[in-house]
Design a protein around this motif. Structure first.
Motif, PDB file in Angstrom:
ATOM      1  N   GLN A  42       0.834  -1.211   0.000  1.00 44.43           N
ATOM      2  CA  GLN A  42       0.000   0.000   0.000  1.00 44.43           C
ATOM      3  C   GLN A  42       0.867   1.259   0.000  1.00 44.43           C
ATOM      4  OE1 GLN A  42      -2.141  -1.522   3.452  1.00 44.43           O
ATOM      5  NE2 GLN A  42      -4.083  -1.309   2.371  1.00 44.43           N
ATOM      6  N   ILE A  43       1.917   1.247   0.794  1.00 41.59           N
ATOM      7  CA  ILE A  43       2.854   2.374   0.763  1.00 41.59           C
ATOM      8  C   ILE A  43       3.469   2.494  -0.632  1.00 41.59           C
ATOM      9  CG2 ILE A  43       5.030   3.295   1.676  1.00 41.59           C
ATOM     10  CD1 ILE A  43       4.394   1.837   4.330  1.00 41.59           C
ATOM     11  N   GLY A  44       3.788   1.348  -1.220  1.00 36.03           N
ATOM     12  CA  GLY A  44       4.399   1.336  -2.549  1.00 36.03           C
ATOM     13  C   GLY A  44       3.504   1.968  -3.609  1.00 36.03           C
ATOM     14  N   PHE A  45       2.231   1.605  -3.614  1.00 32.15           N
ATOM     15  CA  PHE A  45       1.319   2.238  -4.581  1.00 32.15           C
ATOM     16  C   PHE A  45       1.257   3.751  -4.358  1.00 32.15           C
ATOM     17  CE2 PHE A  45      -0.914  -0.413  -7.612  1.00 32.15           C
ATOM     18  CZ  PHE A  45      -0.553  -1.685  -7.230  1.00 32.15           C
ATOM     19  N   ASN A  46       1.195   4.168  -3.101  1.00 34.46           N
ATOM     20  CA  ASN A  46       1.188   5.612  -2.834  1.00 34.46           C
ATOM     21  C   ASN A  46       2.485   6.264  -3.295  1.00 34.46           C
ATOM     22  OD1 ASN A  46      -1.372   5.807  -1.797  1.00 34.46           O
ATOM     23  ND2 ASN A  46      -0.748   5.743   0.356  1.00 34.46           N
ATOM     24  N   GLU A  47       3.607   5.575  -3.081  1.00 36.40           N
ATOM     25  CA  GLU A  47       4.890   6.173  -3.430  1.00 36.40           C
ATOM     26  C   GLU A  47       5.025   6.339  -4.951  1.00 36.40           C
ATOM     27  OE1 GLU A  47       7.006   7.744  -1.888  1.00 36.40           O
ATOM     28  OE2 GLU A  47       8.878   7.722  -3.016  1.00 36.40           O
ATOM     29  N   ALA A  48       4.624   5.331  -5.711  1.00 31.71           N
ATOM     30  CA  ALA A  48       4.686   5.473  -7.168  1.00 31.71           C
ATOM     31  C   ALA A  48       3.838   6.664  -7.611  1.00 31.71           C
ATOM     32  CB  ALA A  48       4.221   4.189  -7.847  1.00 31.71           C
ATOM     33  N   ALA A  49       2.673   6.807  -7.003  1.00 32.96           N
ATOM     34  CA  ALA A  49       1.802   7.937  -7.356  1.00 32.96           C
ATOM     35  C   ALA A  49       2.438   9.262  -6.944  1.00 32.96           C
ATOM     36  CB  ALA A  49       0.440   7.760  -6.685  1.00 32.96           C
ATOM     37  N   ARG A  50       3.055   9.278  -5.761  1.00 35.93           N
ATOM     38  CA  ARG A  50       3.738  10.509  -5.332  1.00 35.93           C
ATOM     39  C   ARG A  50       4.880  10.861  -6.275  1.00 35.93           C
ATOM     40  NH1 ARG A  50       2.764   8.620   0.202  1.00 35.93           N
ATOM     41  NH2 ARG A  50       4.640   7.340   0.085  1.00 35.93           N
ATOM     42  N   GLN A  51       5.654   9.852  -6.666  1.00 34.48           N
ATOM     43  CA  GLN A  51       6.794  10.125  -7.539  1.00 34.48           C
ATOM     44  C   GLN A  51       6.352  10.634  -8.905  1.00 34.48           C
ATOM     45  OE1 GLN A  51      10.033  10.329  -6.829  1.00 34.48           O
ATOM     46  NE2 GLN A  51       9.456  10.002  -4.698  1.00 34.48           N
ATOM     47  N   ALA A  52       5.198  10.168  -9.373  1.00 33.46           N
ATOM     48  CA  ALA A  52       4.682  10.698 -10.643  1.00 33.46           C
ATOM     49  C   ALA A  52       4.531  12.208 -10.539  1.00 33.46           C
ATOM     50  CB  ALA A  52       3.351  10.038 -10.990  1.00 33.46           C
TER      51      ALA A  52
ATOM     52  N   GLY B 227       9.517  10.008 -16.425  1.00 35.69           N
ATOM     53  CA  GLY B 227       8.393   9.138 -16.766  1.00 35.69           C
ATOM     54  C   GLY B 227       8.791   7.678 -16.827  1.00 35.69           C
ATOM     55  N   LEU B 228       9.979   7.412 -17.377  1.00 30.81           N
ATOM     56  CA  LEU B 228      10.423   6.028 -17.497  1.00 30.81           C
ATOM     57  C   LEU B 228      10.626   5.394 -16.122  1.00 30.81           C
ATOM     58  CD1 LEU B 228      11.242   3.774 -19.474  1.00 30.81           C
ATOM     59  CD2 LEU B 228      13.564   4.704 -19.460  1.00 30.81           C
ATOM     60  N   SER B 229      11.147   6.175 -15.193  1.00 38.20           N
ATOM     61  CA  SER B 229      11.349   5.618 -13.849  1.00 38.20           C
ATOM     62  C   SER B 229      10.009   5.352 -13.164  1.00 38.20           C
ATOM     63  CB  SER B 229      12.232   6.539 -13.009  1.00 38.20           C
ATOM     64  OG  SER B 229      11.652   7.802 -12.885  1.00 38.20           O
ATOM     65  N   VAL B 230       9.042   6.238 -13.346  1.00 43.71           N
ATOM     66  CA  VAL B 230       7.715   5.985 -12.764  1.00 43.71           C
ATOM     67  C   VAL B 230       7.084   4.743 -13.405  1.00 43.71           C
ATOM     68  CG1 VAL B 230       5.359   6.879 -12.526  1.00 43.71           C
ATOM     69  CG2 VAL B 230       7.323   8.370 -12.060  1.00 43.71           C
ATOM     70  N   SER B 231       7.272   4.593 -14.720  1.00 42.98           N
ATOM     71  CA  SER B 231       6.715   3.407 -15.383  1.00 42.98           C
ATOM     72  C   SER B 231       7.309   2.140 -14.778  1.00 42.98           C
ATOM     73  CB  SER B 231       6.969   3.458 -16.887  1.00 42.98           C
ATOM     74  OG  SER B 231       8.305   3.100 -17.202  1.00 42.98           O
ATOM     75  N   ARG B 232       8.580   2.195 -14.414  1.00 46.11           N
ATOM     76  CA  ARG B 232       9.215   1.024 -13.814  1.00 46.11           C
ATOM     77  C   ARG B 232       8.698   0.767 -12.399  1.00 46.11           C
ATOM     78  NH1 ARG B 232      10.889  -3.686 -15.554  1.00 46.11           N
ATOM     79  NH2 ARG B 232      12.704  -4.514 -14.446  1.00 46.11           N
TER      80      ARG B 232
ATOM     81  N   LEU C 252      11.639   1.206  -4.641  1.00 49.71           N
ATOM     82  CA  LEU C 252      10.967   1.587  -5.886  1.00 49.71           C
ATOM     83  C   LEU C 252      11.715   2.703  -6.597  1.00 49.71           C
ATOM     84  CD1 LEU C 252       7.231   1.477  -4.722  1.00 49.71           C
ATOM     85  CD2 LEU C 252       8.347  -0.098  -6.315  1.00 49.71           C
ATOM     86  N   ASN C 253      12.186   3.677  -5.855  1.00 49.74           N
ATOM     87  CA  ASN C 253      12.928   4.771  -6.485  1.00 49.74           C
ATOM     88  C   ASN C 253      14.241   4.271  -7.082  1.00 49.74           C
ATOM     89  OD1 ASN C 253      11.718   7.674  -6.101  1.00 49.74           O
ATOM     90  ND2 ASN C 253      11.183   6.540  -4.256  1.00 49.74           N
ATOM     91  N   TYR C 254      14.897   3.380  -6.360  1.00 51.88           N
ATOM     92  CA  TYR C 254      16.146   2.804  -6.863  1.00 51.88           C
ATOM     93  C   TYR C 254      15.902   2.026  -8.158  1.00 51.88           C
ATOM     94  CZ  TYR C 254      20.183  -0.351  -7.066  1.00 51.88           C
ATOM     95  OH  TYR C 254      21.266  -1.069  -7.477  1.00 51.88           O
ATOM     96  N   GLN C 255      14.885   1.188  -8.141  1.00 57.07           N
ATOM     97  CA  GLN C 255      14.572   0.407  -9.344  1.00 57.07           C
ATOM     98  C   GLN C 255      14.204   1.322 -10.511  1.00 57.07           C
ATOM     99  OE1 GLN C 255      15.086  -2.706  -9.754  1.00 57.07           O
ATOM    100  NE2 GLN C 255      15.346  -3.422  -7.656  1.00 57.07           N
ATOM    101  N   GLY C 256      13.437   2.356 -10.207  1.00 60.54           N
ATOM    102  CA  GLY C 256      13.042   3.288 -11.263  1.00 60.54           C
ATOM    103  C   GLY C 256      14.230   4.001 -11.865  1.00 60.54           C
ATOM    104  N   ASP C 257      15.099   4.513 -11.009  1.00 61.48           N
ATOM    105  CA  ASP C 257      16.261   5.253 -11.510  1.00 61.48           C
ATOM    106  C   ASP C 257      17.210   4.349 -12.285  1.00 61.48           C
ATOM    107  OD1 ASP C 257      15.366   7.641 -10.460  1.00 61.48           O
ATOM    108  OD2 ASP C 257      16.386   7.352  -8.542  1.00 61.48           O
ATOM    109  N   LYS C 258      17.404   3.149 -11.748  1.00 62.78           N
ATOM    110  CA  LYS C 258      18.333   2.225 -12.405  1.00 62.78           C
ATOM    111  C   LYS C 258      17.838   1.862 -13.810  1.00 62.78           C
ATOM    112  CE  LYS C 258      18.538  -2.012 -10.950  1.00 62.78           C
ATOM    113  NZ  LYS C 258      18.774  -3.240 -10.164  1.00 62.78           N
TER     114      LYS C 258
END
Lengths: 361, 361
Positions: A185-195, B216-221, B262-268
């Motif tokens: 749940q935190i992960g889904f929120n984090e992806a949305a925040r990062q967008a 955008g690519l990192s968020v997609s990941r 998630l941020n690490y995976q996205g950036d990588k």
């Protein structure tokens, strides 16, 4: 489980704004995380009448992107003759602290200069949100609530009410919710925040009101909608149907109906919601970690839905155990419906019957 | 189901690039959707030896963001003594058409001007991807494959092989895959695509190689990684642990380990993958809609995983029924592991035993 397409109405999540919205000034707020707001306004609406004993009030807490117009987004549960019966109860809907529908939030004017708080808005927690609601019922002269009720983030608020204001909440209806977000749940929120945060137009939070991070905010909403429905609800609602055509165009634009739906929901969201509010509110619910209800003096009804994978039933079973461990009367009902997390907004029939029974006795 | 943290190794999805990668020029390609590529290169690697009868070759197809280095990302299944035994079989890994690891894709130089195809790259389908692989085995002098094998997008490619080249594929191993994406699968891909397309640096597809839509690519990941794991895998791997601290900082930056991950995976991901490839490949798999395997002459092993909600087991059961309807020998095994969709990469033991049995007989 058959899907009734009629249940998927746009207005479930986007009820028109209230025409009887009121505001209360409830003074300064020292936030749990260390920040301070010098003057807090809370937007609220009420339906029904407060009785002479002042003991028939129900506070309804909204989910992440809702507002004070509870009778709109929860029309299946609130109204004359409904489970939250406005002929019997005095129903209070508020906009959450940190929101963007009238209560003080990041888009509100800072008292120093009249410009939006934006990056100056403090990190808030559920405790701060409920403190503001407590001050509102103080203002309204209500000592003890008949109930608090909410789903998803609203359910987390209802839980927080019961431990923060013991003795002031008789009953708590907590649906499609949890005591603490899981990593997913935190992960889904984090992806949305990062967008949002990675959208250059976010500008560290200090964007002009008419030129915000709409691209990121719309993607954050698409991620949300993916988590609100179940796989079978997506299949029943869209299948593999193409959007207004018999053959693909073979291009990167919209081909499938589900793509059109997600883009539409994403774009529409940017016209009604503030990106910083999204960040502040998701942060607040990610922080909540209730490990005990021992402070509570409330009775609980927990509801979950079989196909809700965002707030799965095991979280409600865990809440039931926590309530019992605290010596509080509690029950849990799992409702078998195909709508995923959205079921807490869509289901008036089964949820309503259990809630009616819970509130009446 | 206990979680073995050691199974979550970074290298599962990011094996180092091959040092024995080769390339074949396989001529022009008229794409199913109408476009044309004047000259196609396919990057491939091989392990083991082609026998005198030339009948021991296995083509391994990668998942969405994989590459030809199958012995890296599928080290649990490929190697001496493993299920895909390089002492017995001649194993061929290729990079997919449209990819970005050596086979012609959007980042490849256009023959007219040497600049990347970018927005000029045609929409492709699974048929085009397999046509390129067929031409490669023609080049290698292989008439009939012992097997094709793949998971997720790779499984969809393996299926397409069996209907596009009947008589040239004896066996197909299709794991964590499906015959056609559901609305929810398309939806996850679409949200990820929109994260890229709505990034202003995407520029309609024509971005400089060193200044692409990384945000955008990192968020997609991140969206991808959310769908690869199960709720319980997320819980076991991260729980609610904070990232390198005992108390939250109460700020919008990383607080929880799962956010850091998630941020690490996205950036990588932005350092190894091309945004246009992501768009082209997800489009291709969304288009695939196999309704019958009647053209096939292959034998099938379908595997699915109990906690894989991205490619759920019912899709593999449907494939089993399709194979039986087509008169093809087929079996389906559902493996009970807690790892979600990633299980097809992580599980060598159970998947390997079934695959070994399938290939050996």
């Amino acid at each position: 489980m058959e899907i009734d397409p009629g249940l998927f109405q746009e207005n479930e999540r986007t009820a028109p704004s209230a025409d009887n919205r009121r505001y209360a000034q409830i003074g300064p707020l020292d936030c749990e995380a260390g920040g301070r707001l010098e003057e807090v306004t809370i937007a609220y609406e009420t339906w029904g009448k407060l009785n002479a004993a002042r003991d028939n009030a129900i506070v309804v807490c909204h989910a992440l992107t809702g507002d004070s117009h509870a009778i709109g987004w929860w029309s299946n549960l609130i109204g004359p003759g409904k489970a939250i019966d406005t002929d019997r109860y005095f129903v209070i809907g508020t906009n959450s602290l940190g929101g963007c529908q009238g209560t003080t939030g990041p888009a509100s004017p800072h008292p120093d200069d009249g410009r939006p708080y934006a990056s100056r808005f403090p990190i808030i927690t559920l405790r701060d949100m409920i403190e503001v609601q407590i001050r509102l019922i103080d203002t309204l002269g209500i000592d003890c609530l008949r109930a608090v009720a909410g789903g998803s983030m609203g359910g987390m608020q209802a839980l927080q009410w019961t431990v923060q204001a013991p003795g002031r909440v008789r009953k708590a209806f907590v649906t499609a919710s949890c005591a603490a977000h899981s990593a997913m749940q935190i992960g889904f929120n984090e992806a949305a925040r990062q967008a949002i945060i990675r959208d250059p137009k976010w500008r560290g939070g200090d964007y002009p009101p008419d030129d915000g991070p709409d691209a990121g905010l719309s993607v954050s909403r698409m991620i949300g909608h993916l988590s609100f429905l179940s796989e079978q609800a997506f299949a029943a609602k869209f299948g593999r149907r193409l959007q207004g055509k018999d053959r693909p165009d073979y291009r990167l634009g919209v081909e499938f109906e589900v793509e059109s739906y997600l883009n539409y929901q994403g774009d529409k969201f940017t016209r009604r919601f503030d990106a910083n509010s999204f960040l502040i509110l998701t942060r607040a619910i990610d922080y909540l970690e209730l490990t005990s209800l021992s402070a509570s003096e409330s009775e609980y009804l927990f509801v979950s839905f079989s196909t809700d994978w965002l707030y799965p039933s095991h979280q409600s079973r865990h809440l039931l155990q926590m309530a019992r461990d605290a010596g509080c009367p509690a029950r849990h009902v799992e409702i078998d419906l195909p709508y995923g997390h959205d079921a807490f907004l869509l289901d008036g029939v089964q949820q309503g019957a259990h809630l009616n029974d819970f509130l009446s006795n």
